[in-house]
Write an enzyme that holds these catalytic residues in place. Structure first.
Site, PDB file in Angstrom:
ATOM      1  N   GLU A   1      12.869  55.363  32.956  1.00 24.07           N
ATOM      2  CA  GLU A   1      14.045  56.207  32.681  1.00 24.07           C
ATOM      3  C   GLU A   1      15.089  55.349  31.984  1.00 24.07           C
ATOM      4  OE1 GLU A   1      16.121  58.415  35.655  1.00 24.07           O
ATOM      5  OE2 GLU A   1      14.314  58.940  36.770  1.00 24.07           O
TER       6      GLU A   1
ATOM      7  N   GLU B   1      13.564  57.000  42.555  1.00 25.69           N
ATOM      8  CA  GLU B   1      14.653  56.057  42.840  1.00 25.69           C
ATOM      9  C   GLU B   1      14.907  55.857  44.338  1.00 25.69           C
ATOM     10  OE1 GLU B   1      18.024  57.355  40.492  1.00 25.69           O
ATOM     11  OE2 GLU B   1      17.068  56.646  38.641  1.00 25.69           O
TER      12      GLU B   1
END
Length: 328
Positions: free
Chosen positions: A255, A149
């Protein structure tokens, strides 16, 4: 992860003994095949999960048992953390991969360091599980990933694009075979104008995916953290699939999760269905966050962050067993 950190981890990997970094035949490497993934010669849509904690377990039997649970459930992909940095060296029994003193880094290749990551790789290879991980070679590797991320809040998108370009180019110069992914949340694309679609975190999904050494697209989904609704997630999935199809690269729904336990099955199964429904239109795999299991040596459960789906639970039946049956 900074490029300097990537280089130091690569250097540490290359310094490991041959039995740890052995390279198998290229034919066995996972790869893209059009808008899908090919694992062990089979091109299809795949399902998997995430476990940040498995490289930090200190008992090999625990690692092997958990990896065996994934294999018996017919999961093929597991995304794990290849980073574990500390500012001061911890006491014995605590796993860390890299320690920092000011700007200099020291790689820990010892029994409580990268050897723990090696145990994960060995268990994955034994059980036919493919890993998304940072910088280790064996047939167990599905893809290298540049970061988890990455964001650059308020930055011009060129900042992260340039970093992704230079990092992926460097990794490709070391390894011409394995796939490379960014590990980003999928921010910055045309859509409804809500926060995740904006460029405010310095990411442009399409521009970054188009880079020559980025093999496939990644995106995450956490509506409660982003100020959106659970139903909004279906469009988030389809919009990414569209970009991936346009650019001719597969999309991985890397995710996803909701923290309310009662919502695990009803909400996440709809996202899974939406993703599988686009398997001929850009979507190639989904990996729920996160794997949960029992550590055999201690009898304790692994970390529950609210999103955790435990092995052999009712949620597991819904989101793993039934999901894999739908995929076929």
């Amino acid at each position: 992860m900074k490029l300097a950190t990537i280089l130091s981890l690569v250097a540490a990997t290359l310094a490991l003994p041959t039995d740890i970094k052995h390279v198998a035949a290229r034919a066995s490497y996972s790869k893209t095949d059009g808008l899908k993934f090919n694992i062990d010669g089979v091109t299809k849509y795949y399902a998997g999960t995430n476990s940040y904690w498995i490289p930090f377990l200190t008992n090999d039997n625990d690692v092997n048992l958990i990896m065996g649970h994934l294999a018996s459930s017919k999961h093929k992909i597991l995304r794990v953390w290849g980073f574990n940095d500390v500012k001061s060296v911890p006491g014995s029994g605590t796993v860390y991969f890299q320690s920092f003193s000011g700007s200099s880094a020291t790689i820990n290749t010892g029994a409580n360091g990268l050897r723990r990551l090696d145990a994960v790789v060995a268990a994955a290879e034994k059980n036919g599980i493919k890993l998304i991980i940072n910088f280790l070679t064996s047939t167990a590797v599905f893809a290298w990933e540049l970061a988890n991320e990455p964001r650059c809040n308020g930055c011009a998108t060129s900042v992260l694009t340039n970093w992704i370009r230079s990092s992926s180019n460097y990794v490709r110069s070391l390894d011409s075979d394995h796939m490379i992914a960014i590990g980003d949340e999928g921010f910055g694309l045309t859509g409804d104008g809500s926060y995740p679609y904006q460029l405010g975190e310095g990411l442009d999904f399409a521009v970054n995916l188009a880079l020559p050494n980025v093999s496939f697209g990644t995106f995450h989904l956490y509506p409660s953290s982003w100020g959106t609704t659970n139903d909004w997630g279906n469009r988030w999935i389809s919009d990414h699939a569209s970009v991936c199809k346009q650019l001719g690269k597969p999309c991985m729904f890397e995710e996803y999760g909701v923290t309310t336990a009662a919502d695990h099955c009803p909400v996440e199964s709809k996202w899974q269905t939406a993703s599988v429904g686009l398997r001929d239109a850009g979507m190639a795999a989904d990996l729920f966050w996160q794997l949960g299991d029992t550590i055999q040596s201690t009898g304790s459960l692994t970390h529950n962050d609210g999103n955790t789906i435990y092995y052999n639970s009712a949620d597991w039946t819904c989101l793993v067993t039934n999901h894999l049956k739908r995929i076929g």
